[in-house]
Scaffold this active site. Structure first.
Site, PDB file in Angstrom:
ATOM      1  N   GLU A 102       2.308  -1.132   7.002  1.00 47.02           N
ATOM      2  CA  GLU A 102       2.674   0.138   6.372  1.00 47.02           C
ATOM      3  C   GLU A 102       4.025   0.039   5.671  1.00 47.02           C
ATOM      4  O   GLU A 102       4.179   0.465   4.528  1.00 47.02           O
ATOM      5  CB  GLU A 102       2.707   1.252   7.419  1.00 47.02           C
ATOM      6  CG  GLU A 102       3.077   2.610   6.858  1.00 47.02           C
ATOM      7  CD  GLU A 102       2.033   3.116   5.865  1.00 47.02           C
ATOM      8  OE1 GLU A 102       0.899   3.356   6.295  1.00 47.02           O
ATOM      9  OE2 GLU A 102       2.341   3.260   4.675  1.00 47.02           O
ATOM     10  N   ASP A 156       4.856   0.568   1.723  1.00 49.02           N
ATOM     11  CA  ASP A 156       5.733   1.657   1.276  1.00 49.02           C
ATOM     12  C   ASP A 156       6.913   1.133   0.461  1.00 49.02           C
ATOM     13  O   ASP A 156       7.313   1.741  -0.529  1.00 49.02           O
ATOM     14  CB  ASP A 156       6.233   2.455   2.487  1.00 49.02           C
ATOM     15  CG  ASP A 156       5.095   3.139   3.226  1.00 49.02           C
ATOM     16  OD1 ASP A 156       3.954   3.117   2.719  1.00 49.02           O
ATOM     17  OD2 ASP A 156       5.331   3.682   4.321  1.00 49.02           O
ATOM     18  N   SER A 180      -1.480   6.557   2.286  1.00 53.83           N
ATOM     19  CA  SER A 180      -0.144   6.003   2.471  1.00 53.83           C
ATOM     20  C   SER A 180       0.205   5.027   1.359  1.00 53.83           C
ATOM     21  O   SER A 180       1.362   4.649   1.227  1.00 53.83           O
ATOM     22  CB  SER A 180       0.007   5.360   3.843  1.00 53.83           C
ATOM     23  OG  SER A 180      -1.046   4.499   4.109  1.00 53.83           O
ATOM     24  N   ASP A 239      -7.204  15.494 -14.456  1.00 56.78           N
ATOM     25  CA  ASP A 239      -8.071  16.235 -13.542  1.00 56.78           C
ATOM     26  C   ASP A 239      -9.140  15.289 -13.003  1.00 56.78           C
ATOM     27  O   ASP A 239      -9.826  14.617 -13.776  1.00 56.78           O
ATOM     28  CB  ASP A 239      -8.716  17.410 -14.290  1.00 56.78           C
ATOM     29  CG  ASP A 239      -9.249  18.473 -13.344  1.00 56.78           C
ATOM     30  OD1 ASP A 239      -9.161  18.275 -12.112  1.00 56.78           O
ATOM     31  OD2 ASP A 239      -9.741  19.502 -13.842  1.00 56.78           O
ATOM     32  N   ASP A 241      -8.363  20.858  -6.196  1.00 59.25           N
ATOM     33  CA  ASP A 241      -9.393  20.764  -5.159  1.00 59.25           C
ATOM     34  C   ASP A 241      -8.808  20.077  -3.928  1.00 59.25           C
ATOM     35  O   ASP A 241      -7.808  19.355  -4.022  1.00 59.25           O
ATOM     36  CB  ASP A 241     -10.626  19.998  -5.678  1.00 59.25           C
ATOM     37  CG  ASP A 241     -10.279  18.600  -6.164  1.00 59.25           C
ATOM     38  OD1 ASP A 241      -9.898  17.755  -5.333  1.00 59.25           O
ATOM     39  OD2 ASP A 241     -10.375  18.349  -7.393  1.00 59.25           O
TER      40      ASP A 241
END
Ligand SMILES: *[C@@H]1O[C@H](CO)[C@@H](O)[C@H](O)[C@H]1NC(C)=O
Ligand SMILES: *[C@@H]1O[C@H](CO)[C@@H](O)[C@H](O)[C@H]1NC(C)=O
Ligand SMILES: *[C@@H]1O[C@H](CO)[C@@H](O)[C@H](O)[C@H]1NC(C)=O
Ligand SMILES: *[C@@H]1O[C@H](CO)[C@@H](O)[C@H](O)[C@H]1NC(C)=O
Ligand SMILES: *[C@@H]1O[C@H](CO)[C@@H](O)[C@H](O)[C@H]1NC(C)=O
Ligand SMILES: *[C@@H]1O[C@H](CO)[C@@H](O)[C@H](O)[C@H]1NC(C)=O
Length: 576
Positions: free
Chosen positions: A278, A282, A482, A525, A546
């Site tokens: 992770e 990041d 993430s 979109d 949405d």
């Protein structure tokens, strides 16, 4: 997926021999050091939470004369400062048990005590016991019964932990498994730079830059900044970052700033040791995209490590700074259910406070579709599981898309509606439009599974599948919201760069601006796909906002021209 493994192969060729890593850090030992003394958070009632929220909404509203007039540390703290009689009542209650609290927030509203279980039981007429938390192996404490003494009841916002204990924050970004190719569909407003052909196989920084019209030239403003949260002993390795930049940002010829590390609660700091998944993701998609923007990895250690302790500590750490970072990105979350609303509401107010200081706070929405964090999570009573902090109305929640031609909704992208926080004004018409378009009837599988009055999330999305990273010298593709969160953070930081260079304040809390301008002004979109979970197909992506992809995926140039209508784009270098 063959395409993804091709990308892994080409990265592998660039990896080279590495000395054997140092012995694994003894973090279980770190945790055991803190078992004897049970940590508790005692939160006092703030004096003016309405004032705090009204002020945040005012300074985040592009139509307000106060837009982006951010507050000083003292001004922001003043809303949360408890009344003197509250401080008096609580400290004298604790003093009766020989307990002296540490004040851990600049406003003085959050106190922490470390007490033997017997003392905690005496304080709250409780029967606390210790247990080992699933997944992390950390020791946590929980009581079946408790009572807040009458004398302090009016002064306390919450005491934590009591009957409910948050799990450790989680990020479920996974190495990619083979998936069916995304469905074909039409993407609107797709005036994008030409995508490198390899982006169909896997996503590199170059692909992200092309998808979202991002500048590649190194930033120069010394006051610009991104903070990246790390929990659970996550740490990036510096050499991995260098290899990543060497392999995938070949356009960078000079040297760019690496990242720095801040440690709180005993967070790990060794950037020479083995990297974790992770943290590597990041850092590689902030440093690797927000080129040369100063970046700090804030490593939150195990000392107060559950979803509440760690989340509170990092915000109070940033609130204590005179110039908190204009962007904070966090790829960890906890489920909204199963923890007291009083605790979540106060944590959410801490984000509001940081927002008044000018920080754009970004959180990953989760990777389990409507099941929340994880597709394997069981949905109690077959109800959808919202994730926190994404359901806090004062943060920006980031979901995922996948595929590039066209870009469609990520099947894993968590989204839905809060059961605790009502829909905020800035979002109510976007959410209502969606609910109207959904025209749910009783025979619809989604019927009754979510709360139509709640704060809706995510707010935005970016690409999140087949994202190339390097960990321990090995290239691999990963997926998850993430990945999308640091990507969106980089776009915000690059807009901030232009604002700061023009002598203007950074963007701050984003949502009122983003919803007021709507999908068409800033976003691509995303109208194809859905986020299955809880035995349902999940929500469909539809035109406009949405609960799978939010308002859509960002366009750097359009976002920039929204906030700097007269900006020259000559400083940007869309070079593919
Ligand atoms: C709360 O804050 C608002 C906004 O700054 C202010 O107008 C109001 O007077 C404050 N109320 C109290 C009780 O301090
Ligand atoms: C705590 O008290 C409750 C209610 O009296 C009881 O049911 C429970 O077993 C106790 N738990 C422990 C760990 O002693
Ligand atoms: C990196 O290497 C360490 C030590 O060998 C290992 O524990 C860790 O799981 C590796 N990380 C990944 C993401 O492969
Ligand atoms: C639905 O959300 C609202 C907040 O918008 C909350 O007050 C209410 O309790 C929630 N209902 C359920 C059944 O969770
Ligand atoms: C809602 O109903 C309208 C009219 O019957 C239909 O055209 C539309 O496709 C429906 N929307 C969804 C999301 O099913
Ligand atoms: C942008 O330029 C136009 C025309 O030169 C001018 O009228 C307008 O005030 C400028 N807007 C800003 C925000 O500087």
């Amino acid at each position: 997926m063959i395409a993804a493994s091709l990308l892994v192969l080409s990265l592998l060729q660039l990896s080279f021999g590495r000395p054997a890593p140092a012995s694994p850090r003894d973090f279980i030992g770190d945790i055991l050091d803190h078992v004897a003394q049970m940590p508790m958070v005692i939160a006092l009632n703030p004096n003016n939470k309405t004032g705090l929220v009204d002020t945040l909404m005012d300074i985040s509203d592009p139509a307000s004369p106060n837009y982006r007039k951010f507050l000083s540390k003292e001004e922001a703290a003043s809303f949360m400062t408890p009344a003197p009689e509250s401080v008096q009542a609580v400290t004298s209650w604790l003093a009766k048990y020989n307990v002296t609290p540490d004040v851990v927030s600049p406003a003085g509203d959050i106190m922490r005590i470390h007490v033997p279980i017997a003392t905690a039981n005496a304080l709250l007429s409780a029967n606390y016991s210790a247990f080992v938390q699933e997944g992390t192996g950390a020791t946590a404490h929980k009581t079946d019964v408790y009572a807040i003494p009458e004398a302090v009841q009016p002064h306390l916002a919450f005491v934590y932990p009591t009957t409910q204990v948050a799990p450790a924050p989680r990020s479920r970004k996974t190495p990619v498994k083979p998936v069916a190719p995304p469905k074909r569909g039409k993407r609107t407003l797709s005036k994008r730079a030409v995508l490198p052909a390899t982006c169909v196989d896997g996503i590199s920084p170059t692909c992200v830059q092309a998808l979202y019209n991002m500048p590649t030239a190194p930033a120069t403003n010394p006051n610009n900044h991104i903070a990246v949260s790390g929990f659970l002993n996550e740490i990036p390795n510096l050499q991995d970052l260098n290899e990543f930049l060497f392999a995938l940002r070949k356009d960078i010829t000079g040297s760019i700033q690496p990242f720095s590390v801040d440690s709180i609660d005993g967070g790990v700091t060794d950037t020479q040791g083995p990297g974790t998944l992770e943290a590597s993701l990041d850092i590689q998609y902030t440093v690797g995209l927000a080129t040369n923007v100063p970046t700090t990895f804030v490593s939150v250690g195990p000392n107060n490590q559950d979803g509440v302790g760690g989340f509170l500590d990092i915000i109070n750490f940033l609130l204590a700074q005179d110039s908190p970072p204009p962007v904070l990105t966090t790829s960890f979350s906890i489920p909204e259910g199963g923890i007291g609303p009083d605790v979540l509401e106060n944590l959410c107010l801490a984000y509001a406070q940081l927002g008044t200081r000018g920080t754009s706070i970004l959180f990953a929405s989760g990777d389990g579709g409507v099941a929340g964090q994880d597709p394997l999570d069981t949905c109690p009573d077959d109800l959808f599981l919202p994730t926190f902090p994404s359901t806090c109305p004062y943060v920006t929640s980031v979901g995922s898309t996948e595929g590039v031609a066209p870009e469609v909704a990520g099947t894993f992208s968590a989204g839905g509606f809060s059961n605790i926080f009502p829909v905020p004004d800035y979002q109510s018409s976007a959410a209502q439009n969606y609910l109207n378009a959904l025209n749910i009837s009783s025979d619809n599988p989604l019927s009754g599974k979510f709360n139509t009055t709640g704060r809706a999330f995510p707010d935005v999305s970016t690409t999140g599948r087949d994202i190339a990273i390097i960990v321990n010298g090995t290239g691999q593709p990963v997926l998850g919201t993430s990945a999308s969160t640091p990507i969106f953070a980089s776009i915000v930081a690059l807009v901030n760069e232009q604002l700061l260079n023009a002598g203007q304040p950074p963007l701050g809390f984003l949502n009122p601006l983003l919803y007021a301008s709507g999908t068409a002004a800033v976003f691509n979109d995303i109208v194809v796909g859905n986020n299955p979970g809880c035995g349902t197909p999940g929500f469909p992506a539809l035109p406009g906002w949405d609960p799978v992809t939010g308002l859509g995926t960002p366009d750097f140039l359009r976002l920039l021209s929204l906030v700097m209508p007269n900006s020259s784009t000559s400083t940007t270098n869309i070079g593919i």
